[in-house]
Design an enzyme around this catalytic site. Structure first.
Site, short mmCIF file in Angstrom:
data_model
loop_
_atom_site.label_atom_id
_atom_site.label_comp_id
_atom_site.label_asym_id
_atom_site.label_seq_id
_atom_site.Cartn_x
_atom_site.Cartn_y
_atom_site.Cartn_z
CE1 TYR A 94 -4.22 -1.84 0.73
CE2 TYR A 94 -2.60 -3.41 1.53
CZ TYR A 94 -3.88 -3.13 1.11
OH TYR A 94 -4.82 -4.13 1.06
CE1 TYR A 120 -1.73 -7.27 2.66
CE2 TYR A 120 -2.96 -7.12 0.61
CZ TYR A 120 -2.88 -6.94 1.98
OH TYR A 120 -3.96 -6.43 2.66
NE ARG A 122 -6.22 -10.39 4.53
CZ ARG A 122 -7.35 -9.69 4.39
NH1 ARG A 122 -7.32 -8.38 4.35
NH2 ARG A 122 -8.51 -10.31 4.27
CG HIS A 132 -8.09 -7.90 -0.23
ND1 HIS A 132 -7.01 -8.64 0.19
CD2 HIS A 132 -8.04 -6.73 0.48
CE1 HIS A 132 -6.34 -7.97 1.10
NE2 HIS A 132 -6.93 -6.80 1.29
CG HIS A 147 -9.25 -2.76 1.50
ND1 HIS A 147 -9.44 -3.24 2.77
CD2 HIS A 147 -8.02 -3.19 1.13
CE1 HIS A 147 -8.38 -3.92 3.16
NE2 HIS A 147 -7.49 -3.91 2.17
#
Length: 280
Positions: free
Chosen positions: A158, A193, A214, A217, A219
């Protein structure tokens, strides 16, 4: 009852010390915590060395916390506690969009972008068109819903994890629905990730034979006047980690098919409708 603690009367003695003027909810929570904690200690016959190790683990967990990292939330996530709190507090009627964990990487006040805009600013990854509708339980479009979106980049990070390396607000944006309730924006097809595993939580996972990954995806935080907010993800169908998400965030209804296209503007399309419930 004896006023002195023994192995047999420990719960009663400790809970008897809760004052009569204590907030009722606090008294309920703490008395239950004491009851379950003492039962756990007796169940596993916790050794002094294990107790010291647990204190050290929790101390180091706190020391890892900062404005950029919340190791205690990571611990809660990996023990399934975060998802359980979410499930207890946000039961949804049939047909409503299910919720999942918020995650540590949301940033408030992302820029509101025009419908259809590109949120990926670093030029990496395979472009995906995300589109669908925001509806109520009766299938009516919800106007003026805000759809706050964020994802990792193609390297699995991120923007807040790589300040100075990624552009500010990379893979983030807010979109506002019109009378038809439709939304559309272009991001990337997200990638799997690992959660940060260089601290005590990571060592706990390794000791338990668990991985830190994870599944891929996007968000979504969906809000609209008169409706309950929805915090959720859409997961990429076919991802290797769907059934072993390190934070237990996957729900079947959130798994989304990413369809390949021949378009010049995007390589994938992901359709998903969000169904909101009225605020009580």
């Amino acid at each position: 009852m004896s006023q002195y603690l023994t192995a047999e009367n420990s719960v009663e003695v400790v809970n008897a010390r809760i004052g009569a003027e204590t907030d009722p909810r606090l008294a309920l929570v703490m008395s239950s915590l004491v009851r379950h904690l003492h039962a756990f200690i007796k169940d596993v016959r916790l050794t002094e060395a294990e107790w010291e190790s647990a204190i050290g683990f929790l101390t180091e967990t706190g020391q890892m916390c900062s404005d950029q990292r919340q190791e205690f939330i990571l611990l809660s996530d990996t023990l399934g506690a975060s998802m359980l709190v979410d499930a207890v507090n946000h039961p949804k009627p049939a047909g409503a969009t299910e919720t999942t964990v918020f995650g540590p990487f949301h940033v408030a006040n992302a820029p509101e972008r025009p419908m259809g805009a590109q949120i990926s600013l670093d030029g990496k990854g395979e472009i995906c068109l995300y589109q669908g509708r925001v509806l109520d339980l009766d299938g009516n479009p919800v106007e003026n819903a805000l759809i706050d979106v964020w994802s990792d980049n193609a390297d699995g990070f991120y923007d807040v994890q790589q300040p100075g390396l990624q552009p500010q607000w990379n893979n983030r944006g807010i979109f506002r629905t019109g009378p038809d309730g439709r939304y559309a924006f272009r991001g990337i097809k997200p990638v799997s990730y690992p959660i940060p595993d260089d601290g005590p939580v990571g060592r706990m996972l390794a000791a338990l034979g668990r991985h830190p990954w994870r599944p891929a995806h996007m968000h979504f935080l969906v809000t609209a006047p008169g409706f309950e907010r929805v915090i959720t993800h859409t997961f990429v169908a076919g991802d290797d980690y769907l059934t072993s998400d390190a934070v237990f965030g996957v729900k079947q209804s959130l798994i989304t098919t990413f369809v390949p296209t021949q378009s010049q503007s995007e390589a994938w399309v992901a359709d998903y409708d969000f169904v909101l419930t009225k605020a009580s």
